[in-house]
Design a protein around this motif. Sequence first.
Motif, PDB file in Angstrom:
ATOM      1  N   ARG A 667      -4.625 -21.136 -44.120  1.00  0.00           N
ATOM      2  CA  ARG A 667      -5.721 -20.370 -43.486  1.00  0.00           C
ATOM      3  C   ARG A 667      -5.199 -19.581 -42.286  1.00  0.00           C
ATOM      4  NH1 ARG A 667      -8.778 -25.138 -43.178  1.00  0.00           N
ATOM      5  NH2 ARG A 667      -9.469 -25.505 -45.285  1.00  0.00           N
ATOM      6  N   LYS A 668      -4.332 -20.286 -41.488  1.00  0.00           N
ATOM      7  CA  LYS A 668      -3.812 -19.603 -40.298  1.00  0.00           C
ATOM      8  C   LYS A 668      -2.937 -18.417 -40.692  1.00  0.00           C
ATOM      9  CE  LYS A 668      -4.207 -23.330 -37.013  1.00  0.00           C
ATOM     10  NZ  LYS A 668      -3.588 -24.462 -36.356  1.00  0.00           N
ATOM     11  N   ASN A 669      -2.147 -18.626 -41.697  1.00  0.00           N
ATOM     12  CA  ASN A 669      -1.295 -17.521 -42.157  1.00  0.00           C
ATOM     13  C   ASN A 669      -2.137 -16.340 -42.610  1.00  0.00           C
ATOM     14  OD1 ASN A 669       1.058 -18.766 -41.608  1.00  0.00           O
ATOM     15  ND2 ASN A 669       1.349 -19.608 -43.667  1.00  0.00           N
ATOM     16  N   ALA A 670      -3.210 -16.666 -43.311  1.00  0.00           N
ATOM     17  CA  ALA A 670      -4.086 -15.605 -43.812  1.00  0.00           C
ATOM     18  C   ALA A 670      -4.684 -14.832 -42.645  1.00  0.00           C
ATOM     19  CB  ALA A 670      -5.183 -16.225 -44.671  1.00  0.00           C
ATOM     20  N   MET A 671      -5.036 -15.573 -41.604  1.00  0.00           N
ATOM     21  CA  MET A 671      -5.618 -14.901 -40.428  1.00  0.00           C
ATOM     22  C   MET A 671      -4.586 -14.001 -39.774  1.00  0.00           C
ATOM     23  SD  MET A 671      -8.173 -17.644 -38.769  1.00  0.00           S
ATOM     24  CE  MET A 671      -8.879 -16.465 -37.643  1.00  0.00           C
ATOM     25  N   ARG A 672      -3.381 -14.540 -39.646  1.00  0.00           N
ATOM     26  CA  ARG A 672      -2.317 -13.728 -39.036  1.00  0.00           C
ATOM     27  C   ARG A 672      -2.133 -12.425 -39.806  1.00  0.00           C
ATOM     28  NH1 ARG A 672       0.843 -18.316 -38.805  1.00  0.00           N
ATOM     29  NH2 ARG A 672       0.477 -19.307 -36.801  1.00  0.00           N
ATOM     30  N   ARG A 673      -2.131 -12.571 -41.140  1.00  0.00           N
ATOM     31  CA  ARG A 673      -1.934 -11.372 -41.960  1.00  0.00           C
ATOM     32  C   ARG A 673      -3.029 -10.344 -41.731  1.00  0.00           C
ATOM     33  NH1 ARG A 673      -0.124 -14.960 -45.891  1.00  0.00           N
ATOM     34  NH2 ARG A 673      -2.200 -15.108 -46.801  1.00  0.00           N
ATOM     35  N   ARG A 674      -4.236 -10.867 -41.415  1.00  0.00           N
ATOM     36  CA  ARG A 674      -5.348  -9.939 -41.198  1.00  0.00           C
ATOM     37  C   ARG A 674      -5.396  -9.457 -39.753  1.00  0.00           C
ATOM     38  NH1 ARG A 674     -10.177 -13.230 -43.066  1.00  0.00           N
ATOM     39  NH2 ARG A 674      -8.927 -14.554 -44.389  1.00  0.00           N
ATOM     40  N   GLY A 675      -4.420  -9.881 -38.960  1.00  0.00           N
ATOM     41  CA  GLY A 675      -4.355  -9.452 -37.572  1.00  0.00           C
ATOM     42  C   GLY A 675      -5.280 -10.253 -36.669  1.00  0.00           C
ATOM     43  N   LEU A 676      -5.720 -11.407 -37.110  1.00  0.00           N
ATOM     44  CA  LEU A 676      -6.621 -12.231 -36.298  1.00  0.00           C
ATOM     45  C   LEU A 676      -5.838 -13.345 -35.608  1.00  0.00           C
ATOM     46  CD1 LEU A 676      -9.488 -12.503 -38.932  1.00  0.00           C
ATOM     47  CD2 LEU A 676      -9.423 -11.032 -36.905  1.00  0.00           C
ATOM     48  N   ASP A 677      -6.418 -13.908 -34.576  1.00  0.00           N
ATOM     49  CA  ASP A 677      -5.751 -14.985 -33.860  1.00  0.00           C
ATOM     50  C   ASP A 677      -5.982 -16.309 -34.601  1.00  0.00           C
ATOM     51  OD1 ASP A 677      -4.753 -16.842 -32.207  1.00  0.00           O
ATOM     52  OD2 ASP A 677      -6.175 -16.498 -30.557  1.00  0.00           O
ATOM     53  N   HIS A 679      -5.457 -19.223 -33.749  1.00  0.00           N
ATOM     54  CA  HIS A 679      -5.921 -20.338 -32.917  1.00  0.00           C
ATOM     55  C   HIS A 679      -7.439 -20.423 -32.860  1.00  0.00           C
ATOM     56  CE1 HIS A 679      -1.889 -21.272 -31.863  1.00  0.00           C
ATOM     57  NE2 HIS A 679      -1.670 -20.024 -31.483  1.00  0.00           N
ATOM     58  N   MET A 680      -8.063 -19.341 -33.301  1.00  0.00           N
ATOM     59  CA  MET A 680      -9.523 -19.396 -33.383  1.00  0.00           C
ATOM     60  C   MET A 680      -9.959 -20.588 -34.220  1.00  0.00           C
ATOM     61  SD  MET A 680     -10.306 -15.402 -33.999  1.00  0.00           S
ATOM     62  CE  MET A 680     -11.863 -15.676 -34.841  1.00  0.00           C
ATOM     63  N   LEU A 681      -9.133 -20.900 -35.171  1.00  0.00           N
ATOM     64  CA  LEU A 681      -9.500 -22.001 -36.076  1.00  0.00           C
ATOM     65  C   LEU A 681      -9.492 -23.348 -35.384  1.00  0.00           C
ATOM     66  CD1 LEU A 681      -7.601 -21.137 -39.374  1.00  0.00           C
ATOM     67  CD2 LEU A 681     -10.055 -21.080 -38.967  1.00  0.00           C
ATOM     68  N   ASP A 682      -8.690 -23.438 -34.311  1.00  0.00           N
ATOM     69  CA  ASP A 682      -8.635 -24.719 -33.603  1.00  0.00           C
ATOM     70  C   ASP A 682      -9.886 -24.954 -32.766  1.00  0.00           C
ATOM     71  OD1 ASP A 682      -6.178 -25.043 -34.703  1.00  0.00           O
ATOM     72  OD2 ASP A 682      -5.123 -24.128 -32.998  1.00  0.00           O
ATOM     73  N   GLN A 683     -10.604 -23.825 -32.479  1.00  0.00           N
ATOM     74  CA  GLN A 683     -11.855 -24.006 -31.731  1.00  0.00           C
ATOM     75  C   GLN A 683     -12.936 -24.506 -32.668  1.00  0.00           C
ATOM     76  OE1 GLN A 683     -12.219 -20.028 -30.380  1.00  0.00           O
ATOM     77  NE2 GLN A 683     -10.263 -20.167 -29.281  1.00  0.00           N
ATOM     78  N   LYS A 684     -14.032 -24.934 -32.033  1.00  0.00           N
ATOM     79  CA  LYS A 684     -15.145 -25.422 -32.855  1.00  0.00           C
ATOM     80  C   LYS A 684     -15.626 -24.329 -33.783  1.00  0.00           C
ATOM     81  CE  LYS A 684     -18.008 -29.176 -31.573  1.00  0.00           C
ATOM     82  NZ  LYS A 684     -19.223 -29.647 -30.976  1.00  0.00           N
ATOM     83  N   PRO A 685     -15.828 -24.608 -35.027  1.00  0.00           N
ATOM     84  CA  PRO A 685     -16.234 -23.541 -35.933  1.00  0.00           C
ATOM     85  C   PRO A 685     -17.618 -23.012 -35.596  1.00  0.00           C
ATOM     86  CG  PRO A 685     -16.289 -25.673 -37.022  1.00  0.00           C
ATOM     87  CD  PRO A 685     -15.724 -25.898 -35.676  1.00  0.00           C
ATOM     88  N   ALA A 686     -17.669 -21.694 -35.601  1.00  0.00           N
ATOM     89  CA  ALA A 686     -18.992 -21.086 -35.393  1.00  0.00           C
ATOM     90  C   ALA A 686     -19.780 -21.226 -36.679  1.00  0.00           C
ATOM     91  CB  ALA A 686     -18.781 -19.613 -35.058  1.00  0.00           C
ATOM     92  N   LYS A 687     -21.047 -20.876 -36.578  1.00  0.00           N
ATOM     93  CA  LYS A 687     -21.876 -20.996 -37.764  1.00  0.00           C
ATOM     94  C   LYS A 687     -21.327 -20.097 -38.881  1.00  0.00           C
ATOM     95  CE  LYS A 687     -26.700 -21.061 -38.935  1.00  0.00           C
ATOM     96  NZ  LYS A 687     -27.943 -20.345 -38.722  1.00  0.00           N
ATOM     97  N   LYS A 688     -21.150 -20.678 -40.043  1.00  0.00           N
ATOM     98  CA  LYS A 688     -20.549 -19.889 -41.118  1.00  0.00           C
ATOM     99  C   LYS A 688     -21.626 -19.219 -41.949  1.00  0.00           C
ATOM    100  CE  LYS A 688     -16.379 -22.509 -41.536  1.00  0.00           C
ATOM    101  NZ  LYS A 688     -15.488 -23.263 -42.385  1.00  0.00           N
ATOM    102  N   THR A 689     -21.340 -17.973 -42.198  1.00  0.00           N
ATOM    103  CA  THR A 689     -22.355 -17.256 -42.972  1.00  0.00           C
ATOM    104  C   THR A 689     -21.754 -16.551 -44.184  1.00  0.00           C
ATOM    105  OG1 THR A 689     -22.033 -15.412 -41.481  1.00  0.00           O
ATOM    106  CG2 THR A 689     -23.977 -16.794 -41.072  1.00  0.00           C
ATOM    107  N   SER A 690     -20.455 -16.250 -44.067  1.00  0.00           N
ATOM    108  CA  SER A 690     -19.898 -15.419 -45.136  1.00  0.00           C
ATOM    109  C   SER A 690     -19.859 -16.144 -46.472  1.00  0.00           C
ATOM    110  CB  SER A 690     -18.473 -14.990 -44.766  1.00  0.00           C
ATOM    111  OG  SER A 690     -17.658 -16.119 -44.879  1.00  0.00           O
TER     112      SER A 690
END
Length: 748
Positions: A667-677, A679-690
């Motif tokens: 998941r983290k690798n996928a985020m990196r590839r999309r240019g996202l941080d 470490h966001m994943l280490d924070q509490k997950p926000a409400k998921k909608t997608s």
Amino acid sequence: MGVGRRIGKKQGAPEPLSEEHFARLKRKAGLPVDTPAASTEAPSKRRRGNNAKTVKVEKLTKKNGVKIATNGAVKKNGAAAALAKKAVAAPKKKQLLDLGSSDDEDDDIDMGSDEGTGGALLGEDSDDEAELLGDDFLGSDDDDVLDSDVEEDARGGFVFSDDEDDSDLEEKLTAANIEGLSRKLEKKQAREDAEAEAELKESALQTNIVGTNMFDESDGEDGDEDGVPGAAGKTKTNLAPDLQLLRSRISETIQVLEDMPRLAAKDRSRAEYVSQLIKDICSYYGYSEYLAHKLFHLFPPREAFAFFEANETPRPVVLRTNTLKTHRRELAQSLINRGVTLEPVGKWSKVGLQVFESNVPLGATPEYLAGHYILQAASSFLPVMALAPQEKERVLDMAAAPGGKTTHLAALMKNTGVVFANDPSKARSKGLIGNIHRLGARNVIVCNYDARDFPRVMGGFDRVLLDAPCSGTGVIAKDASVKTNKTEKDFMQLSHIQKQLLLSAIDSVNHASKTGGYLVYSTCSVAVEENEAVVAYALKRRPNVRLVETGLPFGKEGFTSYMGKSFDPSIKQTRRFYPHHQNVDGFFVAKFKKFAPTPANAIRAEGGSTKAAAALGADGESYGDDSDAIRASNKAPISEEDDEEEKEDAFGGFDDDEDSKYMDRARKNAMRRRGLDPHMLDQKPAKKTSKADKEEKTEKAEEAKEAEAKPKEKKEKIVAATPAAAATNGSAKAQKAQKGKSTQGKKK
Ligand SMILES: C[S@@+](CC[C@H](N)C(=O)[O-])C[C@H]1O[C@@H](n2cnc3c(N)ncnc32)[C@H](O)[C@@H]1O
């Protein structure tokens, strides 16, 4: 390997290459040609007996050079044996599988069992040799097979492959090769002669050979009149045993055993002679008495001696062309250009090349690194050839590391279908994975189960190869430690696990396979308890299989009786291979056809002797219910029609803790590839909608449910496979993806 081991004796069972053929090649290469009378008269289609006689006459007219220094026996047994060889080599004969026509080639190439056994034992008469070599060795049956193609014979005795029939090109290639070989042989012969001479001189200093008889009770006098002196090992000094005399006594004892009424002493029984002979063999070759006894009784005495002798000589270096990447002719030409002297291994293989000499390390050539070949003993081709996997099939290689046979299977299947390559040893699996990648096998999935867990892990294979762990009594030339380190306990344990593995292998085959339903069991052991006894056990426990012909063009029939035990007559269809017969490693191959599902009562009867059967019991499934047992032992092939749960079952469950690590990383690798941080994943997950989040949630819930339903011991063990699977090792997603791939493979 720096300089390749050059082995004189031609590999395998092919017919001897005719003198005429080589003379022709040499003429083409512009080399001088010796024309000994016998060689020019070689008929194009020779029978064994004639052949043996012809080459014998020819040999006796040639200079009697002795190639001692390259013989393992000499190296291992020391200088005295060198002297012994020199002493007994006078009537030395030409090998049936000899290659060359010139004197030098003969002398250099001519070695191995015949030479080792010495003229006194082998080949005063060529008919003796024919008898010794047995029916399968260029004998009537196989001769028929090998000689049937007269056209090929006319072309000179070997081919690159059936589809490469340009004989001119082939001969040029070989002629160039022969020229190089001749030069090298001459140099090597001179070097070896010098070494042998030095060894002889040294031996006279170090041992008590000269002028004494170690077996003689009376100083300076000869031994018993019957040629069998007193007890072994009675030396008058503490010097090294007199190997020359030991060898003579071995020879003489064999002669006595062959003609007891005439030659035996009146007060000595056959058992005494045999016991004496085995003791002498132990002293001479360095075996434990336990193993020498076991091996000796596989053969008549003279043949046993040839077997022990052949174990002192390394087998030829052979490489298998990887037909996924190249053709044998191309590979041969590339290697010849690099200074490798080689030729096709024999008519029986389209992919083998026997290496005689190499100035380059064969494990590091550009061709090797590019995966154009693998160094593999010729005997290792045999089980795969017997299994004969078809394109698009689903095949299981139960004990696969380091992957010589797996990659051969993949090549024969032209990278279609799927090969599950299993080996419980993670360390050995590294080599397996390395070979799979190097050779470009893209239809292979690697897993790390104890194969006794099959078919519970998965079943329904079109074909299964069980190249079982074994004692290695067929490869003593490679690993001399086997001579002393195998005990009775080892043989009992090995035989036990082999039986369990074989039952699991049978149960993993889909009897209803449209193209297959076959299983091959093989070992690199010649011990009966690891071979015929295991097969006999399986035939009793699984009435739903029968033995079929292996389809291999050579090899001796399996034993139907051995030391008072008799086996099912169909065991004749199994095949034994020996170093002294075909100059291949000792090997055993049995091929089964499964024609019905395993009956539940068969599993019940063995009392859970396989781990899978035991686990079924432990899971509380009733063996009384036929359908349960049959399903367990004979799972249908995984196909896209199967429901998802069934598919996942077949892979044996997941390790959630391990999976979550991989999934997080992915998941983290996928985020990196999309240019996202990430470490966001280490924070509490926000409400998921997608939509993706929803899918993930559902997937996690399913996984949790499955994990609960799976028994604990069914940990995920698929470690790597195609590059895609290796990258996502262990995750549930990887497995699903992999299964998808397998299915795609099947569809191709
Ligand atoms: C003779 S080697 C296989 C060689 C391999 N087929 C090849 O051609 O490269 C036997 C293999 O059996 C494996 N083995 C040992 N015990 C096993 C078991 N219980 N289940 C499956 N494989 C096992 C060993 O790790 C070893 O790699």
